[in-house]
Design a protein around this motif. Structure first.
Motif, PDB file in Angstrom:
ATOM      1  N   ASP A 113      79.310 -11.936  51.399  1.00 23.67           N
ATOM      2  CA  ASP A 113      78.126 -12.589  50.846  1.00 23.67           C
ATOM      3  C   ASP A 113      78.429 -14.045  50.495  1.00 23.67           C
ATOM      4  O   ASP A 113      79.459 -14.365  49.898  1.00 23.67           O
ATOM      5  CB  ASP A 113      77.671 -11.832  49.594  1.00 23.67           C
ATOM      6  N   THR A 114      77.510 -14.933  50.867  1.00 21.54           N
ATOM      7  CA  THR A 114      77.735 -16.381  50.692  1.00 21.54           C
ATOM      8  C   THR A 114      78.012 -16.752  49.245  1.00 21.54           C
ATOM      9  O   THR A 114      78.934 -17.524  48.949  1.00 21.54           O
ATOM     10  CB  THR A 114      76.517 -17.168  51.203  1.00 21.54           C
ATOM     11  N   ALA A 115      77.218 -16.211  48.328  1.00 24.31           N
ATOM     12  CA  ALA A 115      77.399 -16.564  46.920  1.00 24.31           C
ATOM     13  C   ALA A 115      78.708 -16.026  46.366  1.00 24.31           C
ATOM     14  O   ALA A 115      79.394 -16.696  45.588  1.00 24.31           O
ATOM     15  CB  ALA A 115      76.221 -16.052  46.099  1.00 24.31           C
ATOM     16  N   LEU A 116      79.065 -14.804  46.770  1.00 18.39           N
ATOM     17  CA  LEU A 116      80.342 -14.248  46.327  1.00 18.39           C
ATOM     18  C   LEU A 116      81.502 -15.088  46.822  1.00 18.39           C
ATOM     19  O   LEU A 116      82.454 -15.371  46.086  1.00 18.39           O
ATOM     20  CB  LEU A 116      80.492 -12.812  46.832  1.00 18.39           C
ATOM     21  N   ARG A 117      81.424 -15.489  48.091  1.00 13.53           N
ATOM     22  CA  ARG A 117      82.501 -16.301  48.656  1.00 13.53           C
ATOM     23  C   ARG A 117      82.589 -17.645  47.949  1.00 13.53           C
ATOM     24  O   ARG A 117      83.681 -18.167  47.708  1.00 13.53           O
ATOM     25  CB  ARG A 117      82.285 -16.481  50.153  1.00 13.53           C
ATOM     26  N   GLN A 118      81.436 -18.229  47.598  1.00  7.80           N
ATOM     27  CA  GLN A 118      81.434 -19.494  46.879  1.00  7.80           C
ATOM     28  C   GLN A 118      82.060 -19.341  45.499  1.00  7.80           C
ATOM     29  O   GLN A 118      82.846 -20.183  45.050  1.00  7.80           O
ATOM     30  CB  GLN A 118      80.009 -20.026  46.750  1.00  7.80           C
ATOM     31  N   PHE A 119      81.717 -18.239  44.842  1.00  3.66           N
ATOM     32  CA  PHE A 119      82.284 -17.986  43.520  1.00  3.66           C
ATOM     33  C   PHE A 119      83.796 -17.862  43.610  1.00  3.66           C
ATOM     34  O   PHE A 119      84.532 -18.378  42.763  1.00  3.66           O
ATOM     35  CB  PHE A 119      81.677 -16.706  42.951  1.00  3.66           C
ATOM     36  N   ARG A 120      84.273 -17.179  44.654  1.00  2.46           N
ATOM     37  CA  ARG A 120      85.716 -17.003  44.837  1.00  2.46           C
ATOM     38  C   ARG A 120      86.377 -18.346  45.134  1.00  2.46           C
ATOM     39  O   ARG A 120      87.487 -18.628  44.653  1.00  2.46           O
ATOM     40  CB  ARG A 120      85.970 -16.010  45.986  1.00  2.46           C
ATOM     41  N   ARG A 121      85.722 -19.196  45.901  1.00  2.00           N
ATOM     42  CA  ARG A 121      86.295 -20.524  46.175  1.00  2.00           C
ATOM     43  C   ARG A 121      86.465 -21.320  44.888  1.00  2.00           C
ATOM     44  O   ARG A 121      87.451 -22.039  44.719  1.00  2.00           O
ATOM     45  CB  ARG A 121      85.411 -21.286  47.163  1.00  2.00           C
ATOM     46  N   GLU A 122      85.506 -21.191  43.983  1.00  2.00           N
ATOM     47  CA  GLU A 122      85.610 -21.903  42.707  1.00  2.00           C
ATOM     48  C   GLU A 122      86.797 -21.385  41.894  1.00  2.00           C
ATOM     49  O   GLU A 122      87.517 -22.166  41.254  1.00  2.00           O
ATOM     50  CB  GLU A 122      84.307 -21.758  41.933  1.00  2.00           C
ATOM     51  N   GLU A 123      86.986 -20.067  41.912  1.00  2.00           N
ATOM     52  CA  GLU A 123      88.133 -19.502  41.197  1.00  2.00           C
ATOM     53  C   GLU A 123      89.445 -20.003  41.800  1.00  2.00           C
ATOM     54  O   GLU A 123      90.393 -20.337  41.078  1.00  2.00           O
ATOM     55  CB  GLU A 123      88.092 -17.973  41.252  1.00  2.00           C
ATOM     56  N   MET A 124      89.508 -20.057  43.124  1.00  2.00           N
ATOM     57  CA  MET A 124      90.739 -20.482  43.772  1.00  2.00           C
ATOM     58  C   MET A 124      90.990 -21.974  43.556  1.00  2.00           C
ATOM     59  O   MET A 124      92.143 -22.416  43.530  1.00  2.00           O
ATOM     60  CB  MET A 124      90.695 -20.146  45.266  1.00  2.00           C
TER      61      MET A 124
END
Length: 220
Positions: free
Chosen positions: A112-123
């Motif tokens: 999911d696009t939003a989940l992936r974006q959230f994970r990018r922010e964490e990383m």
């Protein structure tokens, strides 16, 4: 919706940071209208059972030390610096696990696009934390090290097999074999991670014969 589904017990660490570029909350607001099935949050489990959290952290720390201690020695990190880096990586592992559980609770694909974006922010937060301890050069060395982890595991398997022979491999030989295998991989040469399928194993054997003994070469 992600933020509501994943109340964290600790602040928001793996060393593949990408730049953040937005918030996923609004993007998922429509998808969370249906109440997700009851599912315990990982942090709620850890809070209710601190002995499980302690066991998880001990196991994760052990895995990280097994994987990276050789690199920490090469970088000349102090005990305090190693503890900081391991702590950052452990938090990142928990973040990734927590987000995976969130995806399951909300019935979302992990793509999911939003989940992936959230994970990018964490990383991105992880990258910043690691760079503050290792410095830019040390962080790049860590990224390069991580690119070869698949072949590092293979080289260590070969060393394990050779260990029962009359000619066990040294750490230097294991490192050299890992590098030879990585460089023989087309995917690695193209900037990605080395894979078995893209590796020219004939080239590996030709180069390995120079620094491996016959029993070690047989193990390979």
């Amino acid at each position: 919706a992600i933020l509501l589904a994943r109340t964290r017990a600790t602040p928001s660490s793996h060393p593949y940071g990408n730049p953040p570029s937005g918030s996923p909350g609004a993007a998922l607001s429509g998808k969370a209208e249906t109440k997700p099935p009851a599912r315990p949050d990982v942090n709620e489990i850890f809070s209710a059972h601190p002995e499980l959290h302690a066991a998880y952290q001990k196991a994760t720390a052990g895995r990280l030390h097994q994987t990276y201690d050789r690199l920490w020695a090469r970088l000349g990190l102090s005990s305090a610096q190693i503890e900081q880096v391991v702590s950052v990586m452990m938090r990142d592992d928990e973040n990734e696990m927590d987000l995976s559980m969130t995806a399951a609770a909300l019935k979302l694909s992990e793509a999911d696009t939003a989940l992936r974006q959230f994970r990018r922010e964490e990383m991105a937060t992880t990258q910043s934390s690691l760079e503050s301890v290792l410095g830019p050069l040390g962080y790049q060395t860590l990224r390069d090290y991580n690119r070869t982890l698949a072949m590092r595991s293979t080289a260590e398997d070969v060393a394990s097999i050779a260990a029962v022979s009359d000619s066990p491999m040294t750490g230097g030989q294991t490192e050299q074999l890992m590098q030879v295998m990585a460089e023989a991989s087309m995917s690695y040469r193209n900037g990605g991670q080395p894979t078995w399928a893209s590796t020219d194993w004939d080239d590996v054997l030709r180069k390995a014969v120079v620094f491996l003994t016959p029993p070690q070469l047989a193990a390979l």
